[in-house]
Design an enzyme around this catalytic site. Structure first.
Site, PDB file in Angstrom:
ATOM      1  N   ASN A  18       2.324  -8.392  30.459  1.00 60.49           N
ATOM      2  CA  ASN A  18       2.462  -7.627  31.621  1.00 60.49           C
ATOM      3  C   ASN A  18       2.861  -8.703  32.790  1.00 60.49           C
ATOM      4  O   ASN A  18       2.410  -9.837  32.703  1.00 60.49           O
ATOM      5  CB  ASN A  18       1.125  -6.855  32.122  1.00 60.49           C
ATOM      6  CG  ASN A  18      -0.133  -7.422  32.105  1.00 60.49           C
ATOM      7  OD1 ASN A  18      -0.368  -8.551  31.389  1.00 60.49           O
ATOM      8  ND2 ASN A  18      -1.051  -6.865  33.197  1.00 60.49           N
ATOM      9  N   ILE A  19       3.774  -8.245  33.608  1.00 62.33           N
ATOM     10  CA  ILE A  19       4.242  -9.073  34.866  1.00 62.33           C
ATOM     11  C   ILE A  19       4.330  -8.323  36.044  1.00 62.33           C
ATOM     12  O   ILE A  19       4.930  -7.338  36.143  1.00 62.33           O
ATOM     13  CB  ILE A  19       5.783  -9.632  34.440  1.00 62.33           C
ATOM     14  CG1 ILE A  19       6.154 -10.139  33.131  1.00 62.33           C
ATOM     15  CG2 ILE A  19       6.390 -10.589  35.384  1.00 62.33           C
ATOM     16  CD1 ILE A  19       7.204 -10.329  32.507  1.00 62.33           C
ATOM     17  N   GLU A  20       3.288  -8.780  37.020  1.00 59.74           N
ATOM     18  CA  GLU A  20       3.116  -8.219  38.178  1.00 59.74           C
ATOM     19  C   GLU A  20       4.046  -8.474  39.169  1.00 59.74           C
ATOM     20  O   GLU A  20       4.510  -9.652  39.147  1.00 59.74           O
ATOM     21  CB  GLU A  20       1.574  -8.447  38.603  1.00 59.74           C
ATOM     22  CG  GLU A  20       0.845  -7.790  37.571  1.00 59.74           C
ATOM     23  CD  GLU A  20      -0.773  -7.572  37.711  1.00 59.74           C
ATOM     24  OE1 GLU A  20      -1.092  -8.390  38.546  1.00 59.74           O
ATOM     25  OE2 GLU A  20      -1.672  -6.735  36.945  1.00 59.74           O
ATOM     26  N   CYS A  66       4.525  -3.617  32.231  1.00 54.60           N
ATOM     27  CA  CYS A  66       3.540  -3.582  31.465  1.00 54.60           C
ATOM     28  C   CYS A  66       3.822  -4.235  30.114  1.00 54.60           C
ATOM     29  O   CYS A  66       5.039  -4.471  29.719  1.00 54.60           O
ATOM     30  CB  CYS A  66       2.899  -2.151  30.842  1.00 54.60           C
ATOM     31  SG  CYS A  66       2.230  -1.199  32.133  1.00 54.60           S
ATOM     32  N   GLU A  75       3.622  -3.423  27.073  1.00 58.03           N
ATOM     33  CA  GLU A  75       4.409  -2.448  25.910  1.00 58.03           C
ATOM     34  C   GLU A  75       5.883  -2.455  26.261  1.00 58.03           C
ATOM     35  O   GLU A  75       6.623  -2.577  25.338  1.00 58.03           O
ATOM     36  CB  GLU A  75       3.721  -1.326  26.055  1.00 58.03           C
ATOM     37  CG  GLU A  75       2.142  -1.361  25.544  1.00 58.03           C
ATOM     38  CD  GLU A  75       1.313  -1.404  26.837  1.00 58.03           C
ATOM     39  OE1 GLU A  75       1.621  -2.225  27.804  1.00 58.03           O
ATOM     40  OE2 GLU A  75       0.062  -0.978  26.639  1.00 58.03           O
ATOM     41  N   CYS A 128      -0.395   3.018  29.309  1.00 61.19           N
ATOM     42  CA  CYS A 128      -0.515   3.645  30.552  1.00 61.19           C
ATOM     43  C   CYS A 128       0.740   4.910  30.155  1.00 61.19           C
ATOM     44  O   CYS A 128       1.328   4.974  29.109  1.00 61.19           O
ATOM     45  CB  CYS A 128       0.352   3.173  31.736  1.00 61.19           C
ATOM     46  SG  CYS A 128       1.867   2.790  31.696  1.00 61.19           S
ATOM     47  N   CYS A 130       4.304   4.019  29.691  1.00 56.67           N
ATOM     48  CA  CYS A 130       4.627   3.428  28.488  1.00 56.67           C
ATOM     49  C   CYS A 130       4.704   4.094  27.277  1.00 56.67           C
ATOM     50  O   CYS A 130       5.528   4.069  26.434  1.00 56.67           O
ATOM     51  CB  CYS A 130       3.773   2.091  28.135  1.00 56.67           C
ATOM     52  SG  CYS A 130       4.040   0.500  29.107  1.00 56.67           S
TER      53      CYS A 130
HETATM   54  N1  THU Z   1      -1.281  -2.754  31.928  1.00 55.90           N
HETATM   55  C1  THU Z   1      -0.347  -3.260  30.532  1.00 55.90           C
HETATM   56  O1  THU Z   1       0.588  -4.183  30.827  1.00 55.90           O
HETATM   57  N2  THU Z   1      -0.464  -2.336  29.978  1.00 55.90           N
HETATM   58  C2  THU Z   1      -1.383  -1.219  29.802  1.00 55.90           C
HETATM   59  O2  THU Z   1      -1.678  -0.594  28.540  1.00 55.90           O
HETATM   60  C3  THU Z   1      -2.147  -0.825  30.811  1.00 55.90           C
HETATM   61  C4  THU Z   1      -1.826  -1.748  32.183  1.00 55.90           C
HETATM   62  C5  THU Z   1      -1.041  -3.666  33.003  1.00 55.90           C
HETATM   63  C6  THU Z   1      -0.360  -3.236  34.302  1.00 55.90           C
HETATM   64  C7  THU Z   1      -1.051  -4.145  35.341  1.00 55.90           C
HETATM   65  O3  THU Z   1      -0.165  -5.489  35.383  1.00 55.90           O
HETATM   66  C8  THU Z   1      -2.300  -4.393  34.676  1.00 55.90           C
HETATM   67  O4  THU Z   1      -2.277  -4.116  33.518  1.00 55.90           O
HETATM   68  C9  THU Z   1      -3.465  -3.402  35.599  1.00 55.90           C
HETATM   69  O5  THU Z   1      -2.893  -2.210  35.425  1.00 55.90           O
END
Ligand code: THU
Length: 143
Positions: free
Chosen positions: A47-49, A58, A60, A96, A99
């Site tokens: 994941n990259i915010e 996310c 995935e 989520c 995804c």
């Molecule tokens: N996130 C994912 O990368 N995949 C998931 O299955 C659930 C959520 C990430 C998004 C965000 O960067 C962090 O987790 C918190 O929601």
């Protein structure tokens, strides 16, 4: 569809390893994913915010989009591992809704989803389990 034990272990280990690349200054929740293609390749993602929040992606989708952008659109399985940064996952991190819908675009209902705390501690679902009564390409008369 069956995934042999070695492949499943490799997929989960890669998902766990990818958590070290997560960019999560806001949530401190690191997720790694590894997706297995029909022809046996593995693509990985984290994941990259983003400071503006909405552009966050996310793990995935990172993995699936990497594969699609390399010409692969057929997938068998994905492993997902997530939890607080700096800790081993202590729960099964579920994908989520966004995804799940992206999986629906490229995967059939038997697509396998491993939610893993470790290589030996995981749960197995299909896309059908996690996205019942879904809307996909066929509903638009495509594919
Ligand atoms: N996130 C994912 O990368 N995949 C998931 O299955 C659930 C959520 C990430 C998004 C965000 O960067 C962090 O987790 C918190 O929601």
């Amino acid at each position: 569809m069956n995934i042999d034990e070695n492949t499943r272990k490799e997929l989960i280990q890669k998902a766990l390893d990818m958590r070290s690349f997560s960019y999560t200054p806001y949530s401190h929740w690191n997720v790694g994913a590894a997706v297995l293609t029909n022809d046996g390749k593995i693509f990985t993602g984290c994941n990259i915010e983003n400071a503006a929040f909405t552009p966050t992606i996310c793990a995935e989708r990172t993995a699936i989009f990497k594969a699609v952008s390399k010409g692969t659109r057929a997938f068998k399985a994905i492993a997902i591992s997530g939890g607080p940064s700096g800790e081993e996952p202590n729960e099964y991190c579920a994908p989520c809704g966004v995804c799940r819908q992206v999986m629906r675009e490229f995967c059939d209902n038997d697509f396998i989803i491993f939610l893993a705390k470790s290589v030996d501690d995981y749960q197995t679902f299909t896309l059908r389990d996690l996205l019942p009564q879904s809307f996909g390409p066929k509903d638009l008369g495509k594919l």
